[in-house]
Design a protein around this motif. Structure first.
Motif, PDB file in Angstrom:
ATOM      1  N   SER A 134      13.214  68.541 -31.831  1.00 48.83           N
ATOM      2  CA  SER A 134      12.170  67.656 -31.303  1.00 48.83           C
ATOM      3  C   SER A 134      11.259  68.415 -30.329  1.00 48.83           C
ATOM      4  O   SER A 134      10.042  68.219 -30.326  1.00 48.83           O
ATOM      5  CB  SER A 134      12.806  66.440 -30.621  1.00 48.83           C
ATOM      6  N   LYS A 147      11.227  62.196 -28.722  1.00 55.00           N
ATOM      7  CA  LYS A 147      12.077  62.280 -27.534  1.00 55.00           C
ATOM      8  C   LYS A 147      12.997  63.506 -27.601  1.00 55.00           C
ATOM      9  O   LYS A 147      13.525  63.839 -28.651  1.00 55.00           O
ATOM     10  CB  LYS A 147      12.917  60.999 -27.453  1.00 55.00           C
ATOM     11  N   THR A 155      17.869  62.481 -31.014  1.00 53.66           N
ATOM     12  CA  THR A 155      17.120  61.849 -32.103  1.00 53.66           C
ATOM     13  C   THR A 155      18.097  61.065 -32.982  1.00 53.66           C
ATOM     14  O   THR A 155      19.089  61.610 -33.445  1.00 53.66           O
ATOM     15  CB  THR A 155      16.395  62.925 -32.935  1.00 53.66           C
ATOM     16  N   ASP A 171      10.847  64.766 -38.336  1.00 52.60           N
ATOM     17  CA  ASP A 171      11.916  65.067 -37.369  1.00 52.60           C
ATOM     18  C   ASP A 171      13.179  64.366 -37.853  1.00 52.60           C
ATOM     19  O   ASP A 171      13.116  63.258 -38.382  1.00 52.60           O
ATOM     20  CB  ASP A 171      11.540  64.542 -35.974  1.00 52.60           C
TER      21      ASP A 171
END
Ligand SMILES: Nc1nc2c(ncn2[C@@H]2O[C@H](COP(=O)(O)OP(=O)(O)OP(=O)(O)O)[C@@H](O)[C@H]2O)c(=O)[nH]1
Ligand SMILES: [Mg+2]
Length: 283
Positions: A134, A147, A155, A171
């Protein structure tokens, strides 16, 4: 130490990745530069077969430069595109756009022949928990799209990020494999913080790290904590506790706390640049 860890969300994450792989042109696999082999999930090769592949040696700022270079050569020799990056500071991230286009040039050419122009490259960003997926995406996007956090499992679900008209990134949550055949792999993953600390014995882990450092980075503990690097690992841990004034009940040495300090110092680069595994062992 015994490692066996496969929480439900990882099974879910794996299924999500399998479902999405057909949409993907390129698999961007982040590995930790300190343990480039042990931080690779063997399942990714299966998942990413027939896709363009790019390996990023992330957290290269925490590993020794000469070994980063040796590892980059190692993976290039196996046919991967490779780049050293420091996602936290953005190092190496700029050149990635070009590398992505290069890694996907066959696909772009195929599209062009079919008259499909300007279809963005879709890349799935994969890697074990806490490797920096991330953070890397945010560095590339130049803003906080996803985040991040310094612990595994931040995540939880998938997230598409449109970088620009050329690239879209997916992601994914970090995944580990069901069990470690090789205990040293589990150990190294624990050192770098990719296994939840709650399931580990901190003192045992710290003593393993002490053993490694004394052998491969002799003098580093002595310099950092002003201790003698005694033969006995527990003795070293006690010395660290003493030097850092880790005490319980007034005067008893708190080796648990010393273990946490050591692991934390290592993980955050405060012991210096340390590589935990070397290409010559995987020739
Ligand atoms: N020193 C250093 N730290 C990094 C680098 N990349 C990421 N980090 C740190 O590593 C930690 C984990 O980063 P994340 O981006 O949340 O990792 P992730 O792979 O998305 O983790 P999960 O979502 O849990 O799978 C954060 O504290 C980041 O600041 C890097 O290149 N160098
Ligand atoms: Mg993440």
């Amino acid at each position: 130490m015994h490692f066996q860890w496969y929480p439900g969300h990882m099974t879910k994450a794996k299924r999500m990745m399998q479902e999405n792989i057909k949409l993907i042109d390129l698999v961007i696999e982040l590995v930790d530069a300190r343990i480039p082999v042990s931080s690779r999930n063997p399942e990714i090769d299966e998942l990413g077969k027939n896709k363009a592949r790019l390996i990023l040696l992330n957290k290269s700022d925490l590993a020794e430069e000469k070994w980063n270079d040796a590892w980059a050569e190692y993976f290039k020799g196996k046919g991967y595109s490779v780049l050293k990056v420091n996602s936290r500071k953005g190092g190496g991230v700029k050149s990635i756009q070009g590398v992505i286009q290069e890694a996907c040039k066959e696909k772009i050419e195929r599209d062009r022949k079919r008259g499909i122009l300007n279809r963005p490259v879709r890349a799935m960003v994969v890697g074990i928990p806490n490797v920096g997926k991330s953070t890397f995406i945010n560095a590339l996007a130049g803003k906080a799209c996803t985040k991040t956090g310094n612990k595994p499992g931040v995540t939880k679900g998938k997230q598409w990020i449109r970088l620009n008209k050329n690239v879209e990134l997916l992601d994914t949550p970090g995944i580990l494999w069901p069990k470690f055949e090789d205990q040293t792999v589990g150990l190294r993953l624990a050192f770098i913080g990719s296994i939840k600390d709650e399931i580990l014995n901190t003192e045992e882990l710290a003593m393993e790290l002490i053993g490694f450092l004394k052998e491969k980075y002799t003098g580093i503990l002595k310099d950092k904590y002003q201790i003698e690097e005694a033969e006995d690992h527990f003795e070293c841990l006690r010395s660290i506790a003493e030097s850092r004034h880790c005490l319980v009940r007034g005067n008893e040495l708190d080796t648990e706390k010393a273990a946490k300090i050591l692991l934390d110092d290592f993980r955050n680069g405060r012991l210096g640049k340390i590589t935990l595994e070397f290409p010559e062992d995987y020739a």
